[in-house]
Scaffold this motif. Sequence first.
Motif, PDB file in Angstrom:
ATOM      1  N   LEU A  75       5.005  -3.820  14.189  1.00 18.77           N
ATOM      2  CA  LEU A  75       5.523  -4.252  12.889  1.00 18.77           C
ATOM      3  C   LEU A  75       4.398  -4.731  11.976  1.00 18.77           C
ATOM      4  CD1 LEU A  75       8.700  -6.200  14.074  1.00 18.77           C
ATOM      5  CD2 LEU A  75       8.595  -3.891  13.114  1.00 18.77           C
ATOM      6  N   VAL A  76       3.465  -5.487  12.526  1.00 14.31           N
ATOM      7  CA  VAL A  76       2.340  -5.992  11.735  1.00 14.31           C
ATOM      8  C   VAL A  76       1.462  -4.842  11.245  1.00 14.31           C
ATOM      9  CG1 VAL A  76       0.202  -7.340  11.852  1.00 14.31           C
ATOM     10  CG2 VAL A  76       2.317  -8.260  12.828  1.00 14.31           C
ATOM     11  N   ALA A  77       1.259  -3.836  12.091  1.00 14.86           N
ATOM     12  CA  ALA A  77       0.395  -2.713  11.722  1.00 14.86           C
ATOM     13  C   ALA A  77       0.952  -1.927  10.547  1.00 14.86           C
ATOM     14  CB  ALA A  77       0.206  -1.784  12.924  1.00 14.86           C
ATOM     15  N   GLU A  78       2.268  -1.981  10.348  1.00 16.86           N
ATOM     16  CA  GLU A  78       2.889  -1.226   9.267  1.00 16.86           C
ATOM     17  C   GLU A  78       2.812  -1.959   7.931  1.00 16.86           C
ATOM     18  OE1 GLU A  78       4.827   1.913   7.386  1.00 16.86           O
ATOM     19  OE2 GLU A  78       3.757   1.755   9.290  1.00 16.86           O
ATOM     20  N   LEU A  79       2.618  -3.286   7.959  1.00 17.23           N
ATOM     21  CA  LEU A  79       2.636  -4.076   6.727  1.00 17.23           C
ATOM     22  C   LEU A  79       1.603  -3.637   5.700  1.00 17.23           C
ATOM     23  CD1 LEU A  79       3.286  -7.664   8.148  1.00 17.23           C
ATOM     24  CD2 LEU A  79       4.912  -6.119   7.023  1.00 17.23           C
ATOM     25  N   PRO A  80       0.328  -3.408   6.075  1.00 11.19           N
ATOM     26  CA  PRO A  80      -0.650  -2.986   5.056  1.00 11.19           C
ATOM     27  C   PRO A  80      -0.269  -1.666   4.388  1.00 11.19           C
ATOM     28  CG  PRO A  80      -1.762  -3.665   7.071  1.00 11.19           C
ATOM     29  CD  PRO A  80      -0.315  -3.580   7.392  1.00 11.19           C
ATOM     30  N   PHE A  81       0.324  -0.752   5.151  1.00 10.31           N
ATOM     31  CA  PHE A  81       0.702   0.535   4.568  1.00 10.31           C
ATOM     32  C   PHE A  81       1.866   0.381   3.598  1.00 10.31           C
ATOM     33  CE2 PHE A  81      -1.476   1.651   8.495  1.00 10.31           C
ATOM     34  CZ  PHE A  81      -2.324   2.653   8.061  1.00 10.31           C
ATOM     35  N   ASP A  82       2.815  -0.473   3.939  1.00 11.76           N
ATOM     36  CA  ASP A  82       3.910  -0.734   2.997  1.00 11.76           C
ATOM     37  C   ASP A  82       3.387  -1.331   1.702  1.00 11.76           C
ATOM     38  OD1 ASP A  82       5.817   0.205   4.737  1.00 11.76           O
ATOM     39  OD2 ASP A  82       6.288  -1.758   5.578  1.00 11.76           O
ATOM     40  N   ARG A  83       2.416  -2.221   1.830  1.00 10.90           N
ATOM     41  CA  ARG A  83       1.828  -2.849   0.648  1.00 10.90           C
ATOM     42  C   ARG A  83       1.081  -1.833  -0.212  1.00 10.90           C
ATOM     43  NH1 ARG A  83       2.393  -6.661  -3.112  1.00 10.90           N
ATOM     44  NH2 ARG A  83       0.398  -7.468  -3.849  1.00 10.90           N
ATOM     45  N   LEU A  84       0.292  -0.982   0.440  1.00 13.21           N
ATOM     46  CA  LEU A  84      -0.490   0.013  -0.291  1.00 13.21           C
ATOM     47  C   LEU A  84       0.423   1.038  -0.980  1.00 13.21           C
ATOM     48  CD1 LEU A  84      -3.416   0.659   2.220  1.00 13.21           C
ATOM     49  CD2 LEU A  84      -3.582  -0.412  -0.039  1.00 13.21           C
ATOM     50  N   LYS A  85       1.500   1.429  -0.298  1.00 16.37           N
ATOM     51  CA  LYS A  85       2.418   2.405  -0.885  1.00 16.37           C
ATOM     52  C   LYS A  85       3.072   1.858  -2.150  1.00 16.37           C
ATOM     53  CE  LYS A  85       3.535   4.593   3.524  1.00 16.37           C
ATOM     54  NZ  LYS A  85       4.569   4.767   4.590  1.00 16.37           N
ATOM     55  N   SER A  86       3.307   0.550  -2.184  1.00 23.76           N
ATOM     56  CA  SER A  86       3.926  -0.056  -3.364  1.00 23.76           C
ATOM     57  C   SER A  86       2.937  -0.200  -4.512  1.00 23.76           C
ATOM     58  CB  SER A  86       4.500  -1.431  -3.006  1.00 23.76           C
ATOM     59  OG  SER A  86       3.460  -2.341  -2.661  1.00 23.76           O
ATOM     60  N   MET A  87       1.637  -0.142  -4.212  1.00 21.61           N
ATOM     61  CA  MET A  87       0.605  -0.326  -5.232  1.00 21.61           C
ATOM     62  C   MET A  87       0.053   0.988  -5.766  1.00 21.61           C
ATOM     63  SD  MET A  87      -1.503  -3.394  -3.345  1.00 21.61           S
ATOM     64  CE  MET A  87      -2.851  -3.294  -4.522  1.00 21.61           C
ATOM     65  N   ILE A  88       0.159   2.059  -4.964  1.00 21.90           N
ATOM     66  CA  ILE A  88      -0.468   3.329  -5.329  1.00 21.90           C
ATOM     67  C   ILE A  88       0.597   4.322  -5.765  1.00 21.90           C
ATOM     68  CG2 ILE A  88      -1.849   5.259  -4.474  1.00 21.90           C
ATOM     69  CD1 ILE A  88      -3.166   3.317  -2.547  1.00 21.90           C
ATOM     70  N   GLU A  89       0.380   4.972  -6.920  1.00 23.75           N
ATOM     71  CA  GLU A  89       1.389   5.865  -7.478  1.00 23.75           C
ATOM     72  C   GLU A  89       1.208   7.337  -7.124  1.00 23.75           C
ATOM     73  OE1 GLU A  89       1.783   5.289 -11.620  1.00 23.75           O
ATOM     74  OE2 GLU A  89       2.438   3.193 -11.470  1.00 23.75           O
TER      75      GLU A  89
END
Length: 283
Positions: free
Chosen positions: A130-144
């Motif tokens: 679950l922790v490993a997925e957090l940075p990717f969720d954050r990046l996906k919300s920031m990158i268009e």
Amino acid sequence: MMETVIGRPRPRSQSRLGSALTGTFWSAVATLRLGLRTVPAAPALMAIAILPEFAQHAAEVHLGMYDSRAAFRAAGDDPLRWAFAYPKIAGFVLAILLVARFQALGSVREALLIGGGNLLRLGFAIGLTLVAELPFDRLKSMIEPPEIDIALALVSGLIQAGLLVYIVGALLDDRTNSLRGAFTVRWPTALLMTFLAALVFVPAQALHTGNHVAAFGQPAPIVWGLMLFDSLWVGIMAACLGTALAVGYAAGPRWRGWTERPGRAFTAGRPRPAASSAPATFP
């Protein structure tokens, strides 16, 4: 001299690609065979997924969600429906994990008796995922740009595949399992487990969705019949997914192919470490 690939003799001259294809084929056969065998062998484990699923369907019928497609969409976010959704998801995931243990240990009772140390290792493995997925969720919300989003999803998927091996190793209490091994020598195992799970999930989910669509606008007896079938189908899906994880973990592919088949998928009530070289047959 002959080597073995999922219970079939393989000449040393067979290519790595041929070894991988043959091993994957027989792993898929074993997944479907053992998964369907779970239906009469471990109905109590399947019930963990079936009962919450049927309870949510009862709530959906009460809300009139199957009166029409529009009614289903309108009540999709109803709090009553979601009150049953979380137990349903938890039951589905739990059934998958317990079926994987059942396939490895050969007993419903043994599958349910998870030691404290085993639970800690499993909890750590799931938490790490679950922790490993957090940075990717954050990046996906920031990158268009969609290209970047696809690349992030691919990298995330590869990491999650490796962590899946670590989770299942902890679930089956395999002391040879390690985080480093999951991303190195057992990386082909991660790919095989992901493939077997997708092989089960994609067509099963399509039927699950189609069953809901078929219920729209039908008389109450037909709706209830379809919902009962759908709940049983979710239990079968959980059984086959759990089996896919267990079979994929035990299959033991390597970068050079199935040249070191682990032997029996499950022997003497315990998952055999992938380094074993005993005769290779699925039970």
